[in-house]
Design an enzyme around this catalytic site. Sequence first.
Site, PDB file in Angstrom:
ATOM      1  N   HIS A 120      56.207 -12.373  84.342  1.00 37.34           N
ATOM      2  CA  HIS A 120      55.578 -13.513  85.022  1.00 37.34           C
ATOM      3  C   HIS A 120      56.573 -14.145  85.994  1.00 37.34           C
ATOM      4  CE1 HIS A 120      52.495 -14.519  81.606  1.00 37.34           C
ATOM      5  NE2 HIS A 120      52.512 -13.242  81.920  1.00 37.34           N
ATOM      6  N   GLU A 124      43.091 -10.887  87.106  1.00 33.58           N
ATOM      7  CA  GLU A 124      42.764 -10.970  85.679  1.00 33.58           C
ATOM      8  C   GLU A 124      41.779 -12.106  85.427  1.00 33.58           C
ATOM      9  OE1 GLU A 124      46.358 -11.455  83.413  1.00 33.58           O
ATOM     10  OE2 GLU A 124      45.270 -12.411  81.776  1.00 33.58           O
ATOM     11  N   HIS A 165      42.437 -16.790  85.102  1.00 36.25           N
ATOM     12  CA  HIS A 165      42.258 -17.511  83.836  1.00 36.25           C
ATOM     13  C   HIS A 165      40.854 -18.091  83.658  1.00 36.25           C
ATOM     14  CE1 HIS A 165      44.057 -19.436  80.221  1.00 36.25           C
ATOM     15  NE2 HIS A 165      44.898 -18.438  80.350  1.00 36.25           N
ATOM     16  N   ASN A 203      46.968 -18.755  68.910  1.00 35.65           N
ATOM     17  CA  ASN A 203      47.540 -19.967  69.514  1.00 35.65           C
ATOM     18  C   ASN A 203      46.601 -21.175  69.392  1.00 35.65           C
ATOM     19  OD1 ASN A 203      49.463 -21.429  70.858  1.00 35.65           O
ATOM     20  ND2 ASN A 203      49.138 -20.460  72.869  1.00 35.65           N
ATOM     21  N   ASP A 258      46.536 -13.921  87.601  1.00 34.35           N
ATOM     22  CA  ASP A 258      45.601 -14.328  86.537  1.00 34.35           C
ATOM     23  C   ASP A 258      44.782 -15.524  87.017  1.00 34.35           C
ATOM     24  OD1 ASP A 258      44.298 -14.910  84.196  1.00 34.35           O
ATOM     25  OD2 ASP A 258      46.113 -15.017  82.947  1.00 34.35           O
ATOM     26  N   TRP A 288      39.272 -23.405  80.757  1.00 35.16           N
ATOM     27  CA  TRP A 288      40.728 -23.501  80.972  1.00 35.16           C
ATOM     28  C   TRP A 288      41.362 -22.136  81.183  1.00 35.16           C
ATOM     29  CZ3 TRP A 288      45.019 -21.739  78.118  1.00 35.16           C
ATOM     30  CH2 TRP A 288      46.263 -22.096  78.707  1.00 35.16           C
ATOM     31  N   ASP A 321      52.885 -16.248  73.059  1.00 33.88           N
ATOM     32  CA  ASP A 321      52.282 -16.763  71.829  1.00 33.88           C
ATOM     33  C   ASP A 321      51.883 -15.634  70.873  1.00 33.88           C
ATOM     34  OD1 ASP A 321      50.238 -17.425  74.320  1.00 33.88           O
ATOM     35  OD2 ASP A 321      49.205 -16.392  72.699  1.00 33.88           O
ATOM     36  N   GLU A 370      51.718  -6.342  79.334  1.00 35.90           N
ATOM     37  CA  GLU A 370      52.289  -7.659  79.665  1.00 35.90           C
ATOM     38  C   GLU A 370      53.520  -7.918  78.795  1.00 35.90           C
ATOM     39  OE1 GLU A 370      49.711 -10.971  78.830  1.00 35.90           O
ATOM     40  OE2 GLU A 370      50.806 -12.310  80.169  1.00 35.90           O
ATOM     41  N   GLU A 430      41.662 -10.487  77.183  1.00 36.69           N
ATOM     42  CA  GLU A 430      42.636 -11.064  76.250  1.00 36.69           C
ATOM     43  C   GLU A 430      41.964 -11.943  75.195  1.00 36.69           C
ATOM     44  OE1 GLU A 430      45.184 -13.148  79.064  1.00 36.69           O
ATOM     45  OE2 GLU A 430      44.422 -15.057  78.329  1.00 36.69           O
ATOM     46  N   ARG A 489      53.475 -10.503  87.753  1.00 38.00           N
ATOM     47  CA  ARG A 489      52.347 -11.429  87.892  1.00 38.00           C
ATOM     48  C   ARG A 489      52.843 -12.664  88.637  1.00 38.00           C
ATOM     49  NH1 ARG A 489      49.258 -15.032  83.222  1.00 38.00           N
ATOM     50  NH2 ARG A 489      50.737 -16.615  83.872  1.00 38.00           N
ATOM     51  N   TYR A 508      47.780 -23.774  86.012  1.00 38.46           N
ATOM     52  CA  TYR A 508      48.042 -22.827  84.932  1.00 38.46           C
ATOM     53  C   TYR A 508      49.172 -21.861  85.309  1.00 38.46           C
ATOM     54  CZ  TYR A 508      47.775 -18.486  82.424  1.00 38.46           C
ATOM     55  OH  TYR A 508      48.140 -17.368  81.722  1.00 38.46           O
ATOM     56  N   ARG A 537      42.213  -5.659  78.417  1.00 40.34           N
ATOM     57  CA  ARG A 537      43.427  -6.393  78.032  1.00 40.34           C
ATOM     58  C   ARG A 537      43.463  -6.835  76.563  1.00 40.34           C
ATOM     59  NH1 ARG A 537      47.158  -8.655  80.208  1.00 40.34           N
ATOM     60  NH2 ARG A 537      46.791 -10.836  79.640  1.00 40.34           N
TER      61      ARG A 537
HETATM   62  O1  KDG Z   1      47.368 -18.739  74.280  1.00 46.43           O
HETATM   63  C1  KDG Z   1      46.829 -18.537  75.533  1.00 46.43           C
HETATM   64  C2  KDG Z   1      47.716 -17.611  76.329  1.00 46.43           C
HETATM   65  O2  KDG Z   1      47.953 -16.432  75.600  1.00 46.43           O
HETATM   66  C3  KDG Z   1      47.140 -17.256  77.674  1.00 46.43           C
HETATM   67  O3  KDG Z   1      46.931 -18.434  78.402  1.00 46.43           O
HETATM   68  C4  KDG Z   1      48.106 -16.364  78.405  1.00 46.43           C
HETATM   69  O4  KDG Z   1      46.427 -15.816  79.990  1.00 46.43           O
HETATM   70  C5  KDG Z   1      47.488 -15.565  79.462  1.00 46.43           C
HETATM   71  C6  KDG Z   1      48.197 -14.342  79.898  1.00 46.43           C
HETATM   72  O5  KDG Z   1      47.613 -13.621  80.691  1.00 46.43           O
HETATM   73  O6  KDG Z   1      49.298 -14.116  79.453  1.00 46.43           O
HETATM   74 MG    MG Z   2      45.619 -14.126  81.003  1.00 47.49          MG
END
Ligand code: KDG
Ligand code: MG
Length: 403
Positions: A122, A237, A213, A37, A211, A403, A317, A340, A263, A147, A159, A284
Site C-alpha cells: 500500500h 477493487e 472500498h 476486525n 481500492d 464505508w 487486520d 495483498e 474481501e 496499491r 479511506y 479476493r
Molecule cells: O478490516 C477492514 C480492512 O481489512 C479493509 O478495510 C482493508 O479494504 C481493505 C484492503 O483492501 O486491504
Molecule cells: Mg479492500
Amino acid sequence: MKIIDARVVVSSPGRNYVTLVIETEDGVVGVGDATLNGRELAVASYLRDHVCPLLVGRDARRIEDTWQYLYKGAYWRRGPVTMTAIAAVDIALWDIKGKLAGLPVYELLGGAARDGVMVYCHASGSTLDELSADFQRHLDLGYLAIRAQAAIPGLEKTYGIAPTDGTIYEPASGNAPQEDIWESGYYLDFAPQMMARLRSEFGYEVHLLHDAHHRLTPIEAARLGASLEPYRMFWIEDPTPAEDQSAFRLIRQHTTTPIAVGEVFNSIWDCQQLITERLIDYIRTAVSHAGGITHLRRIFALADLYGVRSGSHGAGDLSPISLAAALHVDLSIPNFGVQEYMGHRDPVGNVFDVGYTFRDGYMHPGDQPGLGVTFDEKAAARYPYDPKYLPVNRRRDGSVHDW
Ligand code: KDG
Ligand code: MG
C-alpha cells in the site's frame, strides 16, 4: 491422532488478533487465525462456546470431515462469524498435518506451481506529492505491484491513508465507530488525476492497483473504470457493494478496467455469480474469512474454470497466521494473480514468529513443516484485548453510506 485441547487466545499486540490453538495427544500444536476486525469477540465466543468442545476427541487428520461437520452440522450456514471460526479450525488442522508429515503446507497442496508469490503493498499520501514519495519508497523496497490511495480534496478524511509517522494504516479505533463524510463526486473527479500523476512519474512497468472500498453506485463505478482505462490499472477493487452481484454486469458493459472483489465474502456461494458470469477478474476472498485453506482452494478452483485469478485479501487486520496460510495456497494454485501484503509491525513480531520471506517483490512461505508460524501464548498474554470499531460513512445529509 486425537485432539486433546482447543483454546482461543484474544490479544492485541498493536492490533487485535484472535488465535485458535489446537493440540493433539502427540503434542503437535496447530494454530489458526480467527480475527474478524471490529467483531473479534463474536468469533471467539463461537469457537469457545460452540466449536472447541466438539473438537476435543476428534481425529486431527480428518480435515475435510471436520470442515463438513462444522459447516453442515451447525445448520445455520455461511456468514462472517461462522466462516471465520471454521477457517481458524481448518488452518490449524492444515498446520498440524504439515507438522505430522514434516512438510510445508504448500507441498501437501500439490507443491510449488511458481517460485514466488507476487505481492502488492500500500502506498498512500495526504497529498499527491506525499503519495508519490511513498510510491517511490515502495519501489525502492522492490515491490512490483502497488496499491495507491490519496486523500480526496474536499473531504476531511479518506479511506486508506497511512499516518506519516511510520505506523500502519489501521481504520479501527475507539469505543464507538468514528464517523466520516463521503462524497462520490469529488472522488470520481480526483481518481484519474491521481493515476495520471503516478503513470507520468513512474511509467507503466509497475502494476498499479486501487481500492474504491464499496462506495460507488454501478454507473459511478462504470465511470471510474472508464476514466482509469488510459492508466492500465492492474485492478480496481470493490467498486460497488459486492452483495449486489448483478451490478457488475452494468460495470462490465462500460469498461475493460479489471475488477477485483471479495474481501467481505465468506463462501463459494457469495462468489458464484461473479465468477461464473465472468463479471470480475480477481477474487479476493481471505483464507481466514472464507472457511480456511480447504474452502479457499475450492473457490479458486471454481475461479480457474472461468479465467478469474486469485488476489487474496491481506490487510494488517489478518494475523501473520492468515498471511502464511494464504502464501501456501498462492504458491500452489494454477490461477494465482497477486497477494495483498500490508505487513505487520512490532509488537506483532513479539507474539508471532514467521518463516515467510519477502524479496524483490515476491514472498515465499518458507519450508518449515506446517504453516511456518510460531505463536507465543505467553507473549500474547502481555497484550490484552483492546476493543475497537471500524468507521461509519455518512453523506452530507447525514444518511449512512457504505464505508
Ligand atoms: O478490516 C477492514 C480492512 O481489512 C479493509 O478495510 C482493508 O479494504 C481493505 C484492503 O483492501 O486491504
Ligand atoms: Mg479492500
